[in-house]
Design a protein around this motif. Structure first.
Motif, PDB file in Angstrom:
ATOM      1  N   ILE A 147       0.962  -1.216   0.168  1.00 54.50           N
ATOM      2  CA  ILE A 147      -0.067   0.023  -0.081  1.00 54.50           C
ATOM      3  C   ILE A 147       0.881   1.233   0.019  1.00 54.50           C
ATOM      4  CG2 ILE A 147      -1.631   1.189   1.447  1.00 54.50           C
ATOM      5  CD1 ILE A 147      -2.912  -1.517   2.305  1.00 54.50           C
ATOM      6  N   ALA A 148       2.029   1.331   0.730  1.00 54.38           N
ATOM      7  CA  ALA A 148       2.850   2.448   0.926  1.00 54.38           C
ATOM      8  C   ALA A 148       3.514   2.492  -0.401  1.00 54.38           C
ATOM      9  CB  ALA A 148       3.754   2.239   2.102  1.00 54.38           C
ATOM     10  N   SER A 149       3.920   1.823  -1.131  1.00 56.85           N
ATOM     11  CA  SER A 149       4.614   2.093  -2.465  1.00 56.85           C
ATOM     12  C   SER A 149       3.758   3.126  -3.418  1.00 56.85           C
ATOM     13  CB  SER A 149       4.773   0.643  -3.079  1.00 56.85           C
ATOM     14  OG  SER A 149       3.638   0.176  -3.658  1.00 56.85           O
ATOM     15  N   SER A 150       2.704   3.046  -3.372  1.00 55.19           N
ATOM     16  CA  SER A 150       1.936   3.971  -4.345  1.00 55.19           C
ATOM     17  C   SER A 150       1.941   5.515  -3.865  1.00 55.19           C
ATOM     18  CB  SER A 150       0.462   3.559  -4.442  1.00 55.19           C
ATOM     19  OG  SER A 150       0.137   2.387  -5.059  1.00 55.19           O
ATOM     20  N   PRO A 151       1.877   5.790  -2.720  1.00 59.29           N
ATOM     21  CA  PRO A 151       1.710   7.075  -2.259  1.00 59.29           C
ATOM     22  C   PRO A 151       3.338   7.686  -2.372  1.00 59.29           C
ATOM     23  CG  PRO A 151       1.009   6.037  -0.371  1.00 59.29           C
ATOM     24  CD  PRO A 151       1.088   4.989  -1.450  1.00 59.29           C
ATOM     25  N   LEU A 152       4.379   6.665  -2.123  1.00 57.30           N
ATOM     26  CA  LEU A 152       5.701   7.066  -2.266  1.00 57.30           C
ATOM     27  C   LEU A 152       6.190   7.325  -3.735  1.00 57.30           C
ATOM     28  CD1 LEU A 152       7.527   4.810   0.228  1.00 57.30           C
ATOM     29  CD2 LEU A 152       7.133   7.211   0.195  1.00 57.30           C
ATOM     30  N   THR A 153       5.506   6.435  -4.654  1.00 57.35           N
ATOM     31  CA  THR A 153       5.885   6.720  -6.066  1.00 57.35           C
ATOM     32  C   THR A 153       5.183   7.992  -6.660  1.00 57.35           C
ATOM     33  OG1 THR A 153       5.602   4.395  -6.451  1.00 57.35           O
ATOM     34  CG2 THR A 153       5.349   5.640  -8.509  1.00 57.35           C
ATOM     35  N   VAL A 154       4.057   8.409  -6.134  1.00 53.89           N
ATOM     36  CA  VAL A 154       3.511   9.784  -6.574  1.00 53.89           C
ATOM     37  C   VAL A 154       4.373  10.855  -6.065  1.00 53.89           C
ATOM     38  CG1 VAL A 154       1.386  11.129  -6.104  1.00 53.89           C
ATOM     39  CG2 VAL A 154       1.011   8.947  -6.569  1.00 53.89           C
ATOM     40  N   ALA A 155       4.748  10.796  -4.917  1.00 51.81           N
ATOM     41  CA  ALA A 155       5.773  11.736  -4.293  1.00 51.81           C
ATOM     42  C   ALA A 155       6.951  11.902  -5.168  1.00 51.81           C
ATOM     43  CB  ALA A 155       6.160  11.157  -2.752  1.00 51.81           C
ATOM     44  N   VAL A 156       7.589  10.926  -5.717  1.00 53.51           N
ATOM     45  CA  VAL A 156       8.709  11.207  -6.591  1.00 53.51           C
ATOM     46  C   VAL A 156       8.691  12.164  -7.597  1.00 53.51           C
ATOM     47  CG1 VAL A 156      10.279  10.039  -8.085  1.00 53.51           C
ATOM     48  CG2 VAL A 156       9.641   8.810  -6.257  1.00 53.51           C
ATOM     49  N   PHE A 157       7.190  12.336  -8.201  1.00 50.59           N
ATOM     50  CA  PHE A 157       6.952  13.055  -9.204  1.00 50.59           C
ATOM     51  C   PHE A 157       6.160  14.605  -8.759  1.00 50.59           C
ATOM     52  CE2 PHE A 157       7.111   8.976 -10.940  1.00 50.59           C
ATOM     53  CZ  PHE A 157       8.070   9.059 -12.041  1.00 50.59           C
ATOM     54  N   VAL A 158       5.753  14.592  -7.580  1.00 56.78           N
ATOM     55  CA  VAL A 158       5.336  15.828  -7.318  1.00 56.78           C
ATOM     56  C   VAL A 158       6.237  16.674  -6.237  1.00 56.78           C
ATOM     57  CG1 VAL A 158       2.821  15.100  -7.470  1.00 56.78           C
ATOM     58  CG2 VAL A 158       3.977  14.899  -5.205  1.00 56.78           C
ATOM     59  N   LEU A 159       7.017  16.124  -5.525  1.00 57.72           N
ATOM     60  CA  LEU A 159       8.019  16.742  -4.616  1.00 57.72           C
ATOM     61  C   LEU A 159       8.970  17.665  -5.297  1.00 57.72           C
ATOM     62  CD1 LEU A 159       8.404  14.312  -1.624  1.00 57.72           C
ATOM     63  CD2 LEU A 159       7.355  16.161  -1.502  1.00 57.72           C
TER      64      LEU A 159
END
Length: 194
Positions: A147-159
């Motif tokens: 579950i945590a892998s998805s928000p972390l993936t999104v964070a790579v592109f938005v941070l």
């Protein structure tokens, strides 16, 4: 493995072509081969996760499985885009194709593929993680890892600053989370026909 070797991730055309030109040709070829195989295997793996969870969490498994399969299908088009970038980098004056690469990468078709890929597979792993945990197929730590892998993936592109190492953490969490599911799939009893 392909993601660890990719020379550029969603950069502009000039940066992507330059990164491919500077990349080791062997590791770049391995990245493309890994992505090529993944474009076939990841939808199958997602369907397998859904099948594992289905008996005890049918709705979550069905929705998560469908989103995952649909989300992974565009991966082959995105792999072809990496192949095109590598080909352009190998041509004389490869940088002159940067505008063409930008236009192609950002047109409606490729943009649609990218949106379906992002939304589909990232939401799917949240749903499949919940479904697999609810079905008691994988331990809680594995479900939370998935579950945590998805928000972390999104964070790579938005941070700001695109923290690419965070993407490697997300990928590692996904592999760690799905490993118990793969084991469960390999060891589950097969039903024989009467």
């Amino acid at each position: 493995m392909g993601s660890a070797l990719i020379p550029a991730v969603h950069e502009d055309g000039l940066t992507s072509i330059a990164a491919n030109a500077a990349a080791n040709p062997m590791t770049n070829a391995v990245h493309l081969a890994a992505y090529f195989l993944a474009s076939f295997l990841l939808p199958i793996g997602a369907a397998g996760l859904a099948c594992l969870a289905y008996p005890r969490a049918p709705w979550l498994a069905t929705i998560g499985g469908l989103l995952a399969v649909v989300g992974w299908l565009p991966f082959s088009a995105l792999t072809a885009l990496d192949d095109l970038t590598m080909t352009m980098a190998a041509l004389p004056d490869g940088g002159s194709y940067a505008t063409l690469l930008d236009r192609f990468s950002n047109d409606a078709a490729m943009g649609g593929f990218l949106v379906i890929y992002i939304v589909g597979h990232l939401v799917a792993y949240v749903l499949l993680g919940v479904a697999l945990r609810r079905a008691r197929v994988i331990p809680g730590w594995a479900a939370w890892s998935m579950i945590a892998s998805s928000p972390l993936t999104v964070a790579v592109f938005v941070l700001p600053g695109r923290p690419v190492p965070l993407g490697y953490v997300a990928l590692t969490l996904l592999v760690i989370g799905t490993a118990p599911a793969a084991r469960a799939m390999a060891t589950r009893p097969r039903h024989s026909n009467p």
